[in-house]
Write a protein that holds these residues in place. Structure first.
Motif, PDB file in Angstrom:
ATOM      1  N   CYS A  21       9.492   3.390 -10.330  1.00 15.56           N
ATOM      2  CA  CYS A  21      10.230   4.643 -10.138  1.00 15.56           C
ATOM      3  C   CYS A  21      10.013   5.581 -11.326  1.00 15.56           C
ATOM      4  O   CYS A  21       9.788   6.776 -11.152  1.00 15.56           O
ATOM      5  CB  CYS A  21      11.727   4.379  -9.957  1.00 15.56           C
ATOM      6  SG  CYS A  21      12.129   3.695  -8.339  1.00 15.56           S
ATOM      7  N   LEU A  59       7.888  11.538   6.085  1.00 17.69           N
ATOM      8  CA  LEU A  59       8.294  10.151   5.843  1.00 17.69           C
ATOM      9  C   LEU A  59       7.441   9.132   6.603  1.00 17.69           C
ATOM     10  O   LEU A  59       7.107   8.082   6.066  1.00 17.69           O
ATOM     11  CB  LEU A  59       9.771   9.957   6.208  1.00 17.69           C
ATOM     12  CG  LEU A  59      10.786  10.611   5.263  1.00 17.69           C
ATOM     13  CD1 LEU A  59      12.185  10.527   5.853  1.00 17.69           C
ATOM     14  CD2 LEU A  59      10.749   9.959   3.883  1.00 17.69           C
ATOM     15  N   THR A 151       8.222   5.453  -3.672  1.00 21.23           N
ATOM     16  CA  THR A 151       9.565   5.982  -3.377  1.00 21.23           C
ATOM     17  C   THR A 151       9.766   7.350  -4.015  1.00 21.23           C
ATOM     18  O   THR A 151      10.220   8.293  -3.361  1.00 21.23           O
ATOM     19  CB  THR A 151      10.645   5.016  -3.910  1.00 21.23           C
ATOM     20  OG1 THR A 151      10.449   3.726  -3.342  1.00 21.23           O
ATOM     21  CG2 THR A 151      12.042   5.518  -3.555  1.00 21.23           C
ATOM     22  N   MET A 152       9.401   7.466  -5.302  1.00 16.80           N
ATOM     23  CA  MET A 152       9.624   8.727  -6.009  1.00 16.80           C
ATOM     24  C   MET A 152       8.730   9.838  -5.468  1.00 16.80           C
ATOM     25  O   MET A 152       9.148  10.993  -5.379  1.00 16.80           O
ATOM     26  CB  MET A 152       9.378   8.548  -7.514  1.00 16.80           C
ATOM     27  CG  MET A 152      10.331   7.596  -8.182  1.00 16.80           C
ATOM     28  SD  MET A 152      12.064   7.893  -7.779  1.00 16.80           S
ATOM     29  CE  MET A 152      12.468   9.155  -8.972  1.00 16.80           C
ATOM     30  N   ALA A 155       9.940  10.884  -1.895  1.00 11.48           N
ATOM     31  CA  ALA A 155      11.233  11.572  -1.975  1.00 11.48           C
ATOM     32  C   ALA A 155      11.021  13.039  -2.351  1.00 11.48           C
ATOM     33  O   ALA A 155      11.588  13.950  -1.723  1.00 11.48           O
ATOM     34  CB  ALA A 155      12.141  10.887  -2.998  1.00 11.48           C
ATOM     35  N   SER A 156      10.185  13.279  -3.372  1.00 12.40           N
ATOM     36  CA  SER A 156       9.905  14.659  -3.775  1.00 12.40           C
ATOM     37  C   SER A 156       9.217  15.429  -2.652  1.00 12.40           C
ATOM     38  O   SER A 156       9.540  16.592  -2.391  1.00 12.40           O
ATOM     39  CB  SER A 156       8.987  14.690  -4.994  1.00 12.40           C
ATOM     40  OG  SER A 156       9.587  14.042  -6.059  1.00 12.40           O
ATOM     41  N   SER A 158       9.456  14.952   0.519  1.00 15.20           N
ATOM     42  CA  SER A 158      10.410  15.245   1.599  1.00 15.20           C
ATOM     43  C   SER A 158      11.274  16.447   1.231  1.00 15.20           C
ATOM     44  O   SER A 158      11.488  17.346   2.052  1.00 15.20           O
ATOM     45  CB  SER A 158      11.298  14.031   1.863  1.00 15.20           C
ATOM     46  OG  SER A 158      10.496  12.933   2.225  1.00 15.20           O
TER      47      SER A 158
END
Lengths: 245, 112
Positions: A21, A59, A151-152, A155-156, A158
């Motif tokens: 992360c 996603l 994940t990081m 997320a950004s 999205s």
């Protein structure tokens, strides 16, 4: 080496995930991804998609070229089967990318869900970062480490899709055009940077020349042929060069 | 209700599955492959050629707002980005920023 998490501060999986992360949060690809996904959000807004649909596409597809192809082709009224074929061809690259990455990440004790998640997160950004950094982690942490990076990054991307969607009306066209240019530009420099062997370099040049040529000539499955012909030729050159030494 | 779900079904069938199948096949084929194996060298060469193939296709057959920028500006900007990348000790960031800035600047100054 201790197999179970005897290190202080929790299990190796958790430790690897947190380290991933951190690496993902400060990755240089963050800037590229945010710009790219702002342009994809804006594109989707202008072509009449809903914001939920765009975020879901980020996603579940998690590949900028595939998303650009899908969003523009569906809006242009192409038949779903045609769009599926075009998306699939742009995704062929993911197969060898996953095959190149997973042997570095997985151990005999890696569980399948974590491995499948790492495969899902595999995109140029995560692939480059994981190939560059994962070998510094202990083997039992690497799958979780890669998933932390993924994940990081996702997320950004999205959040950027949402931002692009809502700011579409105020973004000037030259800016959106520039942001759409981030995908090819970042792919290009990333590939050159990670190409250390002669086979990778020749393959990179072959891909640049072959794919527009084959597409202009109207050859079907142009990306697949580009990969098979260019990649095999590059590999053979590497073998000949090595045999001479 | 089915009409509301239609776009999401399309997303799964034409976006998710055709793309994700390569990742699943990758999981399958990667079993038992050594990270230094000869087969992997070939596989990496194929991946690299497809990757730069995708790059060339997006630049030459540009999507959306990028299509409004003339082809020579797209090609020239890619060259500027590569030059900056080489100049600034192989910095991905420098290459991406220089190439994209060149494209936007040329588009604004020279116009469409």
């Amino acid at each position: 080496m201790a197999q179970d998490g005897t290190a202080s501060g929790g299990s190796p999986v958790w430790e690897g995930y947190l380290a991933g992360c951190k690496a993902g949060a400060v990755s240089v690809f963050q800037i590229v991804l945010i710009g790219t996904y702002i342009s994809i959000g804006a594109l989707a807004h202008d072509l009449g998609y809903s914001v939920v649909w765009v975020v879901l596409s980020t996603l579940v597809v998690w590949a900028a070229p595939a998303q650009v192809i899908m969003i523009t082709a569906l809006a242009a009224g192409a038949a779903p089967i045609e769009v599926a074929v075009a998306v699939s061809l742009s995704g062929v690259r993911l197969l060898p990318m996953v095959v190149a990455l997973l042997p570095i990440l997985r151990t005999p004790s890696s569980r399948l869900p974590g491995v499948v998640l790492a495969a899902h997160f595999t995109a140029v950004s995560m692939w480059m970062e994981a190939l560059r950094l994962a070998h510094r982690r202990p083997p039992e942490q690497r799958i979780a480490f890669a998933n932390g990076i993924g994940t990081m990054l996702i997320a950004s991307a999205s959040l950027a899709s949402v931002a692009g969607f809502y700011f579409a009306r105020v973004l000037p066209e030259p800016l959106v055009g520039g942001l759409l240019f981030l995908t090819p530009m970042s792919f290009l420099v990333s590939v050159v940077r990670s190409s250390r062997m002669i086979s990778d370099r020749i393959a990179a040049v072959a891909g640049l020349v072959l794919s527009p040529l084959l597409a202009l000539l109207g050859v079907g499955l142009d990306l697949m042929w580009t990969g098979l012909v260019g990649g095999t030729a590059a590999y053979l050159v590497h073998r000949v060069a090595r045999a001479r030494r | 209700m089915t009409a509301d779900l239609w776009p999401y079904l399309i997303l799964v069938v034409v976006g998710f599955l055709p793309n994700e199948v390569w990742r699943w096949l990758g999981v399958f084929f990667s079993r038992g492959l050594d990270e230094t194996s000869e087969a992997l060298l070939w596989v990496r060469a194929v991946a690299t050629a497809i990757l730069t193939g995708v790059v060339a296709k997006i630049i030459v057959f540009a999507p959306g707002a990028l299509a409004g920028v003339p082809l020579w500006i797209r090609l020239g900007s890619a060259a500027v980005g590569m030059a900056a990348f080489a100049l600034f000790r192989q910095s991905v960031f420098a290459g991406v920023v220089a190439g994209t800035a060149a494209l936007i600047a040329a588009d604004l100054v020279i116009g469409r």
